[in-house]
Design an enzyme around this catalytic site. Structure first.
Site, PDB file in Angstrom:
ATOM      1  N   ASP A  66       0.845  -1.189   0.000  1.00 37.87           N
ATOM      2  CA  ASP A  66       0.000   0.000   0.000  1.00 37.87           C
ATOM      3  C   ASP A  66       0.885   1.246   0.000  1.00 37.87           C
ATOM      4  O   ASP A  66       1.780   1.377   0.840  1.00 37.87           O
ATOM      5  CB  ASP A  66      -0.927  -0.013   1.220  1.00 37.87           C
ATOM      6  CG  ASP A  66      -2.128   0.890   1.010  1.00 37.87           C
ATOM      7  OD1 ASP A  66      -2.447   1.203  -0.151  1.00 37.87           O
ATOM      8  OD2 ASP A  66      -2.754   1.276   2.007  1.00 37.87           O
ATOM      9  N   HIS A 109      -3.793  14.186   1.107  1.00 29.77           N
ATOM     10  CA  HIS A 109      -4.055  13.261   2.217  1.00 29.77           C
ATOM     11  C   HIS A 109      -2.900  13.314   3.218  1.00 29.77           C
ATOM     12  O   HIS A 109      -3.115  13.371   4.432  1.00 29.77           O
ATOM     13  CB  HIS A 109      -4.228  11.841   1.656  1.00 29.77           C
ATOM     14  CG  HIS A 109      -4.359  10.765   2.692  1.00 29.77           C
ATOM     15  ND1 HIS A 109      -5.520  10.549   3.401  1.00 29.77           N
ATOM     16  CD2 HIS A 109      -3.476   9.828   3.124  1.00 29.77           C
ATOM     17  CE1 HIS A 109      -5.350   9.524   4.229  1.00 29.77           C
ATOM     18  NE2 HIS A 109      -4.122   9.070   4.079  1.00 29.77           N
ATOM     19  N   GLU A 135     -10.866   4.144   3.405  1.00 25.03           N
ATOM     20  CA  GLU A 135      -9.920   4.897   2.587  1.00 25.03           C
ATOM     21  C   GLU A 135     -10.125   4.484   1.136  1.00 25.03           C
ATOM     22  O   GLU A 135     -10.015   3.309   0.798  1.00 25.03           O
ATOM     23  CB  GLU A 135      -8.474   4.667   3.049  1.00 25.03           C
ATOM     24  CG  GLU A 135      -8.225   5.217   4.462  1.00 25.03           C
ATOM     25  CD  GLU A 135      -6.770   5.255   4.896  1.00 25.03           C
ATOM     26  OE1 GLU A 135      -6.431   6.097   5.737  1.00 25.03           O
ATOM     27  OE2 GLU A 135      -5.975   4.436   4.405  1.00 25.03           O
ATOM     28  N   GLU A 189      -9.163   4.010  -2.515  1.00 25.99           N
ATOM     29  CA  GLU A 189      -7.909   3.831  -3.262  1.00 25.99           C
ATOM     30  C   GLU A 189      -8.183   3.125  -4.593  1.00 25.99           C
ATOM     31  O   GLU A 189      -9.182   2.419  -4.748  1.00 25.99           O
ATOM     32  CB  GLU A 189      -6.918   2.963  -2.465  1.00 25.99           C
ATOM     33  CG  GLU A 189      -6.621   3.480  -1.059  1.00 25.99           C
ATOM     34  CD  GLU A 189      -5.428   2.809  -0.407  1.00 25.99           C
ATOM     35  OE1 GLU A 189      -4.656   2.125  -1.121  1.00 25.99           O
ATOM     36  OE2 GLU A 189      -5.267   2.969   0.817  1.00 25.99           O
ATOM     37  N   ASP A 202      -9.199   0.475   1.948  1.00 24.16           N
ATOM     38  CA  ASP A 202      -8.203   0.152   2.959  1.00 24.16           C
ATOM     39  C   ASP A 202      -8.776   0.523   4.328  1.00 24.16           C
ATOM     40  O   ASP A 202      -8.351   1.481   4.965  1.00 24.16           O
ATOM     41  CB  ASP A 202      -6.939   0.951   2.627  1.00 24.16           C
ATOM     42  CG  ASP A 202      -5.805   0.698   3.592  1.00 24.16           C
ATOM     43  OD1 ASP A 202      -5.666  -0.449   4.037  1.00 24.16           O
ATOM     44  OD2 ASP A 202      -5.061   1.655   3.881  1.00 24.16           O
ATOM     45  N   GLN A 250      -4.308   2.048  15.179  1.00 25.46           N
ATOM     46  CA  GLN A 250      -3.152   2.490  14.405  1.00 25.46           C
ATOM     47  C   GLN A 250      -2.332   3.545  15.149  1.00 25.46           C
ATOM     48  O   GLN A 250      -1.102   3.483  15.172  1.00 25.46           O
ATOM     49  CB  GLN A 250      -3.668   3.043  13.075  1.00 25.46           C
ATOM     50  CG  GLN A 250      -2.653   3.090  11.960  1.00 25.46           C
ATOM     51  CD  GLN A 250      -3.261   3.664  10.673  1.00 25.46           C
ATOM     52  OE1 GLN A 250      -4.450   3.501  10.412  1.00 25.46           O
ATOM     53  NE2 GLN A 250      -2.445   4.305   9.875  1.00 25.46           N
ATOM     54  N   LYS A 298      -4.903  -2.127  10.215  1.00 27.65           N
ATOM     55  CA  LYS A 298      -5.308  -2.349   8.826  1.00 27.65           C
ATOM     56  C   LYS A 298      -5.649  -3.814   8.550  1.00 27.65           C
ATOM     57  O   LYS A 298      -6.505  -4.097   7.702  1.00 27.65           O
ATOM     58  CB  LYS A 298      -4.152  -1.975   7.879  1.00 27.65           C
ATOM     59  CG  LYS A 298      -3.654  -0.554   7.987  1.00 27.65           C
ATOM     60  CD  LYS A 298      -4.520   0.428   7.236  1.00 27.65           C
ATOM     61  CE  LYS A 298      -3.858   1.793   7.135  1.00 27.65           C
ATOM     62  NZ  LYS A 298      -4.668   2.742   6.375  1.00 27.65           N
ATOM     63  N   THR A 300      -4.860   6.619  -0.135  1.00 29.75           N
ATOM     64  CA  THR A 300      -6.103   7.382  -0.169  1.00 29.75           C
ATOM     65  C   THR A 300      -6.006   8.519  -1.192  1.00 29.75           C
ATOM     66  O   THR A 300      -5.096   9.331  -1.127  1.00 29.75           O
ATOM     67  CB  THR A 300      -6.379   7.965   1.228  1.00 29.75           C
ATOM     68  OG1 THR A 300      -6.222   6.922   2.188  1.00 29.75           O
ATOM     69  CG2 THR A 300      -7.772   8.541   1.317  1.00 29.75           C
TER      70      THR A 300
END
Lengths: 450, 450
Positions: free
Chosen positions: B141, B148, B212, B214, B246, B253, B265, B372
């Site tokens: 990722d 962002h 998120e 993506e 995501d 986190q 995640k 993102t």
């Protein structure tokens, strides 16, 4: 409570002499699993002394009782990887090790039958091209040595060198599975972006290569998605252990690291070829040391009565360095690290419980690295960054060479031994790699602004 | 230079009516690849309108010329995943798409023969259990939206909200492959450790869930270990693209993150089921905007003449939110994000070139997320953290509900459309997931000190 069985009997010897030598890594009490290529075909095997049992040959030998757990375990490795065997309950691998121990012990009733097929069944390990023992779905690397973590925090000048979460959970990151390689051969120096001595961002062969001495657990049976593994059930999910060298390009890592290590690690990670099973390690289990009185309380999902009682291992680990000059002079490799698994703050069972606590699923063949196993003692520093006090005190070799990082031609060999009074000591074999010069970069070595 | 062929012909229509509807995601110009289960067997397929071509049925239909590239491509999907097809040169998937377009176009000579086998060949998508299109060896990722990244830096109070490396390389981390799931169904709220409002470290259902938005590239042909992919060769290694959500447990986190995201995640990542091929996207390629004059120079290994000319896409992306109350009232989902791929600072070719610059090998089926895709505009904020200014300005829904994070029952649907004058617009289908309440934790919900 750990159960010992006949495969642990310290009185057993093998009719394969190399298994009985003092200091042999693979006596008949070990019987670790691995994989190799033979006649162009991937096969699984079990190490004994300087030989490996070819499980494909064994399956066709008639030496195992048809339909027995041992025969089913052997059949499960027909594709040349251990993934299917790892996915089965422990009793299958256990039955296969027990059957092999009965065939290979000095007084084995079937010794003559096995010896008639020695060439097919028991090739020498040094005649084989060893492979990764299984396909690795995901590789996770932890950071569980307090000493390693604290020293790196001090090098960075942090007021509190230990991250706030360190004593609450085993810190980890996802590693790269595709660049895992079995021990041996070249470790190619990677290209990457880093800051040079003038602070300029440049792209070129990474100057600051390091090794990191780790132990890694191989996942056996996985867990269902969204279903965490309780800490005291974790042992049922660990098939065994190998050594891991988490080669690091520190200059790349320092520049890139925002969301964790990436290209500074993913150029190559080496694992030792033989998986020492949890069963073989049972005699070497030990209780955990008491948590320090000023440590935060251990959360319930990371506390297991069984793990507290037997989550540790009587296991010493070593790293040796040789250089081109040392080899040319016929000198031995130099031992640069001597450490112990006691230096981990977290157990593998706690790593498994934490990893799955959010519902993440582990799969058979997944690999969990411990992180660099550094201890408080100077001798127990398990990477060159620590051994040189972040470059301030270069490592001095007997021939006058010095190192603050690995140079082309340098070779690192990791090894480990489990030892306890009353048990036959077992080893892990070696995890070896030699730094090879960077390839010329296809886009042009000299990087120009575009 | 991008080459267009008959599959791009905007005048083409299909005899399958749903493929010709205005706004259809899967007109005959798209023909994306996916996988599903049918009669208990995993199969690969190609979407057309509201139907999917069952490639296993197609292989046995006699409709493809035996031994043709199209037939070989079809055969390669016999195991129900796309990995083997992805590993082949582009011309195989291209030939299969061209053959399907010829069978499915309005004036297809073989239309009657296909229609005789409609039940076997062309099930409705909504009758199928969709699967991940391939086995994912590694999932990476990236973090490539400047907006962002800057916003998150400001939320953290950083003096310089952009990490120093951001404009020198596409920042990335290794993700968890085992917890990737195809669009649809529940996203189970995970347990985890986090700091509560009093700063205490607690373990429980994660309170701050986010999505998120993506785009993700699927790797086709891989590269050999130690052999980087040049930026202008990257297109040959990208099979196609899907949407990626995501999902993030922000509270986990924030506490855990030392070496990057991990349990915050790895509880669930959703991908849309259909891989829109690089070939289908060819008409929507666009040149990159000029680099800002005060940006650092682009390093040569990240600069490709072809990538500069066609590394962008005319692609708009959306996120919609529905809540239990909205659904019960029969209200539509609310569009909360409207963004554009232009908002990425790095191209997928640059991500591939960077990822392999250290010799790391990519394998067919690997997944590379963009990060993102947030833009400068308020409407283009592509996660709730940004949409609420890190919780300071709650999101207000038409029915009066407010959100600073996703609540149980909330559903997020991602979508995207490539549009350009003179071309038939194509879509990606949807990437959907609904938050489900956390399971009770097996070790006991109430966490006690041990």
């Amino acid at each position: 409570m750990t159960v010992l069985n006949a495969t642990h009997d310290p009185a057993r010897r093998s009719w394969i002499d190399s298994a009985n030598l003092p200091g042999a890594d693979f006596p008949i009490q070990n019987l670790p699993f691995g994989a190799f290529e033979r006649d162009g075909v991937a096969r699984a095997g079990v190490a004994i002394g300087e030989h490996a049992v070819d499980l494909q040959a064994l399956a066709g030998s008639g030496l195992l009782d048809a339909g027995s757990d041992a025969a089913l375990a052997c059949e499960a490795t027909r594709d040349g990887t251990l993934n299917r065997l790892m996915a089965m309950p422990h009793r299958y691998a256990s039955a296969l090790r027990a059957a092999l121990a009965d065939l290979l012990k000095s007084d084995a009733p079937q010794r003559a039958r096995v010896q008639q097929q020695t060439d097919a069944l028991l090739p020498r390990i040094d005649s084989l091209a060893l492979r990764l023992p299984c396909e690795v779905g995901d590789y996770t690397d932890f950071l569980t040595s307090l000493h390693h973590t604290e020293r790196h925090g001090r090098y960075k000048g942090l007021a509190d060198p230990l991250p706030p979460a360190f004593k609450s959970l085993p810190i980890a990151y996802h590693g790269r599975a595709s660049s895992l390689r079995v021990s041996g051969g070249d470790v190619r120096r990677p290209h990457g972006q880093y800051r040079d001595a003038n602070g300029q961002i440049v792209f070129g062969p990474a100057p600051a290569l390091d090794f990191e001495l780790e132990l890694a657990a191989w996942i056996g049976q996985g867990n269902a998605f969204t279903q965490p593994i309780a800490v005291d059930d974790a042992a049922a999910h660990i098939f065994g252990y190998s050594l891991l060298n988490d080669w690091s390009a520190k200059s790349i890592q320092w520049f890139e690291q925002v969301l964790g290590p990436f290209l500074g690690k993913s150029f190559h990670s080496s694992v030792s070829p033989w998986i020492v099973t949890s069963e073989a390690l049972a005699p070497f289990r030990k209780a955990l040391a008491a948590r320090a009185s000023d440590d935060p309380p251990l959360m319930a999902h990371l506390h297991g009565a069984r793990d507290q009682q037997e989550g540790g291992l009587h296991l010493e680990l070593h790293a040796h360095l040789s250089t081109r000059h040392l080899r040319e002079a016929g000198a031995d490799a130099v031992r640069i690290t001597h450490t112990h698994l006691d230096n981990l703050y977290w157990t593998f069972a706690q790593m498994v419980a934490h990893h799955t606590s959010n519902g993440c699923n582990l799969r058979p063949g997944d690999l969990l690295g411990s992180g660099t196993i550094s201890g408080a003692d100077d001798a127990a520093r398990a990477c060159i960054t620590e051994l040189t006090n972040a470059g301030r005190d270069p490592l001095r070799l007997p021939n006058g060479e010095t190192r603050t990082a690995l140079e082309d031609g340098d070779e690192i060999v990791l090894s480990a031994r489990a030892t306890k009074a009353g048990a036959v000591s077992i080893g892990f074999g070696e995890c070896r790699g030699r730094i090879a010069p960077a390839f010329a970069f296809a886009s042009g070595e000299a990087e120009a602004a575009a």
